[in-house]
Design a protein around this motif. Structure first.
Motif, short mmCIF file in Angstrom:
data_model
loop_
_atom_site.label_atom_id
_atom_site.label_comp_id
_atom_site.label_asym_id
_atom_site.label_seq_id
_atom_site.Cartn_x
_atom_site.Cartn_y
_atom_site.Cartn_z
N THR A 57 -7.14 -1.75 -3.85
CA THR A 57 -7.61 -0.41 -3.46
C THR A 57 -9.08 -0.45 -3.03
O THR A 57 -9.48 0.30 -2.14
CB THR A 57 -7.42 0.60 -4.60
OG1 THR A 57 -8.17 0.20 -5.74
CG2 THR A 57 -5.96 0.73 -4.98
N VAL A 73 -2.46 0.82 3.25
CA VAL A 73 -1.66 1.03 2.04
C VAL A 73 -1.98 -0.07 1.04
O VAL A 73 -2.11 -1.24 1.41
CB VAL A 73 -0.15 1.01 2.38
CG1 VAL A 73 0.69 1.22 1.13
CG2 VAL A 73 0.17 2.06 3.44
N SER A 75 -0.94 -1.75 -2.88
CA SER A 75 -0.09 -1.76 -4.07
C SER A 75 -0.97 -1.55 -5.29
O SER A 75 -2.07 -2.09 -5.37
CB SER A 75 0.65 -3.09 -4.18
OG SER A 75 1.54 -3.27 -3.11
N ALA A 76 -0.48 -0.77 -6.22
CA ALA A 76 -1.20 -0.55 -7.47
C ALA A 76 -0.19 -0.33 -8.58
O ALA A 76 0.73 0.48 -8.43
CB ALA A 76 -2.14 0.66 -7.37
N THR A 78 1.63 0.70 -12.06
CA THR A 78 1.61 1.82 -12.99
C THR A 78 1.23 1.37 -14.40
O THR A 78 0.95 2.20 -15.27
CB THR A 78 2.98 2.52 -13.05
OG1 THR A 78 3.99 1.57 -13.40
CG2 THR A 78 3.32 3.14 -11.70
N HIS A 81 -3.10 1.11 -14.52
CA HIS A 81 -3.91 2.30 -14.26
C HIS A 81 -3.40 3.47 -15.08
O HIS A 81 -2.26 3.47 -15.54
CB HIS A 81 -3.86 2.67 -12.77
CG HIS A 81 -4.27 1.57 -11.85
ND1 HIS A 81 -5.57 1.34 -11.48
CD2 HIS A 81 -3.54 0.60 -11.23
CE1 HIS A 81 -5.62 0.29 -10.67
NE2 HIS A 81 -4.40 -0.17 -10.51
N LEU A 86 -5.76 6.89 -10.89
CA LEU A 86 -5.15 6.34 -9.68
C LEU A 86 -4.99 7.42 -8.62
O LEU A 86 -5.29 7.20 -7.45
CB LEU A 86 -3.80 5.71 -10.01
CG LEU A 86 -3.14 4.96 -8.85
CD1 LEU A 86 -2.49 3.66 -9.33
CD2 LEU A 86 -2.10 5.83 -8.16
N PHE A 90 -6.87 7.21 -4.86
CA PHE A 90 -6.21 7.26 -3.56
C PHE A 90 -6.58 8.52 -2.79
O PHE A 90 -6.69 8.48 -1.55
CB PHE A 90 -4.69 7.16 -3.75
CG PHE A 90 -4.20 5.75 -3.87
CD1 PHE A 90 -4.01 4.96 -2.74
CD2 PHE A 90 -3.95 5.19 -5.11
CE1 PHE A 90 -3.56 3.65 -2.85
CE2 PHE A 90 -3.51 3.88 -5.23
CZ PHE A 90 -3.32 3.10 -4.10
N TRP A 103 0.00 4.71 -0.96
CA TRP A 103 0.14 3.95 -2.21
C TRP A 103 1.50 3.30 -2.24
O TRP A 103 2.53 3.97 -2.12
CB TRP A 103 -0.01 4.89 -3.41
CG TRP A 103 0.33 4.27 -4.75
CD1 TRP A 103 0.14 2.97 -5.13
CD2 TRP A 103 0.90 4.93 -5.89
NE1 TRP A 103 0.56 2.77 -6.42
CE2 TRP A 103 1.04 3.96 -6.91
CE3 TRP A 103 1.32 6.23 -6.13
CZ2 TRP A 103 1.57 4.26 -8.16
CZ3 TRP A 103 1.85 6.54 -7.37
CH2 TRP A 103 1.97 5.56 -8.38
N ASN A 104 1.54 1.98 -2.38
CA ASN A 104 2.79 1.25 -2.55
C ASN A 104 3.07 1.16 -4.05
O ASN A 104 2.45 0.37 -4.76
CB ASN A 104 2.69 -0.15 -1.93
CG ASN A 104 3.97 -0.95 -2.11
OD1 ASN A 104 5.06 -0.38 -2.20
ND2 ASN A 104 3.85 -2.26 -2.14
N ALA A 105 3.99 1.97 -4.51
CA ALA A 105 4.32 2.05 -5.93
C ALA A 105 5.54 1.18 -6.21
O ALA A 105 6.67 1.59 -5.95
CB ALA A 105 4.58 3.49 -6.34
N LEU A 194 3.44 8.00 0.04
CA LEU A 194 4.00 7.22 -1.06
C LEU A 194 5.02 6.23 -0.51
O LEU A 194 6.07 6.61 0.02
CB LEU A 194 4.69 8.13 -2.09
CG LEU A 194 5.35 7.40 -3.26
CD1 LEU A 194 4.30 6.68 -4.11
CD2 LEU A 194 6.16 8.36 -4.13
#
Length: 319
Positions: A57, A73, A75-76, A78, A81, A86, A90, A103-105, A194
């Motif tokens: 990020t 984009v 990745s972060a 869950t 953070h 978070l 973003f 955000w790549n979840a 997302l």
């Protein structure tokens, strides 16, 4: 056809890491070729030691200053953070980039993340799934906390915002308690995009409800694409509300194979995956991107100022 490039900046031990200049140069070339977005990841398989030159990020903030149109984009996890921080990060990045952030979840649990953040034994799969879903719901709720015209900046009247257009999240759930709202400005594109990837079968209905973009494997893409679009409709959303991109390893995308991928009907676009290897990045830049440009596969470099506009997505926040 929508085009994305996923770049894993985590290098295996002993491998030369990419510099910021090399990463930025590649992203600018992808932008010039008309790619819609670049997805930055910084974690190899959990069993492989690796080193990453940047946190994903943070890297987006720097890339936003040297690009103008391409979506950015990151990745972060869950696990790594808290949802409020978070969501705030973003949203702030989206302001810096003028609405080009996503955000790549990922829904896959990384044991290294767990061990580094107070969970040395990891989390049971069902608990992790419920926790991740709650986390993502909180983040999206926080992004929707301010109506488009909520901020007044009325010095004469002494009003910063219209209280009726600011919405407290006031979430109290199984894993998190978050009051809200965010203390940063509303997203220029209504809400960051997302992106969801690595979805197991048990995650598909959730992804169909909340995702803007879903990344799927190229093998069996047509059947998966049809299944996801069906699930999206069952959730009460229009099929075009979620873009489904098929993931293609870059080494399999020699120029002579591009027609096969570009003519595929089982996706809304392609997501080319690249490792943190300068020769692989250079090969993709020198061979594949010119072919994509030559064949008119990518959208116009000026097709929309925000990432949502480029992807043809609707609004994602409160009205």
């Amino acid at each position: 056809m929508h085009l994305a490039v996923s770049l894993d900046i985590a290098a295996a031990i002993g491998q030369t890491v990419l510099t910021f200049a090399e990463i930025a140069g590649f992203v600018r070339k992808a932008e010039a070729a008309g790619a819609d977005m670049v997805v930055i990841t910084d974690s190899l398989a959990s069993s492989e030691p690796s080193t990453s030159p940047f946190e994903a990020t943070t890297l987006l903030a720097a890339l936003a200053t040297v690009t103008e149109r391409i979506g950015l984009v990151a990745s972060a996890s869950t696990l790594a953070h808290q949802p409020y921080n978070l969501a705030r990060r973003f949203a702030s990045l989206d302001g810096i980039s003028h609405g080009r952030i996503g955000w790549n979840a990922t829904m896959a649990q990384n044991p290294r993340d767990a061990a580094n953040f107070g969970r040395p034994q990891g989390i049971a799969d069902d608990d992790f799934r419920r926790r991740a879903q709650e986390f993502i719901g909180i983040v999206q709720g926080l992004w929707r906390g301010w109506d488009a015209d909520a901020l007044l900046f009325d010095k004469a009247g002494g009003r910063f915002h219209d209280p009726e257009k600011m919405h407290l999240l006031d979430h109290k759930g199984e894993f998190f308690s978050v009051r809200g709202p965010l203390n940063v400005a509303r997203s220029p594109q209504d809400a960051p995009v997302l992106v969801m990837s690595g979805l197991a079968k048990a995650d598909l209905d959730f992804g169909a409800r909340v995702a803007d973009v879903m990344l799927i494997e190229a093998e069996g893409a047509k059947a998966d694409y049809d299944d996801l679009k069906r699930r999206v409709q069952i959730c009460g959303r229009k099929p075009e509300a979620v873009k489904v991109l098929a993931t293609v390893p870059a080494e399999l995308t020699a120029a002579e194979r591009l027609d096969d991928w570009l003519d595929a009907k089982g996706c809304d676009g392609l997501n080319f995956v690249l490792p943190a290897d300068l020769s692989a990045v250079a090969g993709f830049t020198d061979r594949v991107l010119p072919e994509l440009r030559h064949r008119g596969a990518a959208r116009s470099a000026h097709a929309g100022a925000t990432l949502r506009e480029r992807l043809g997505l609707g609004v994602g926040g409160a009205k």
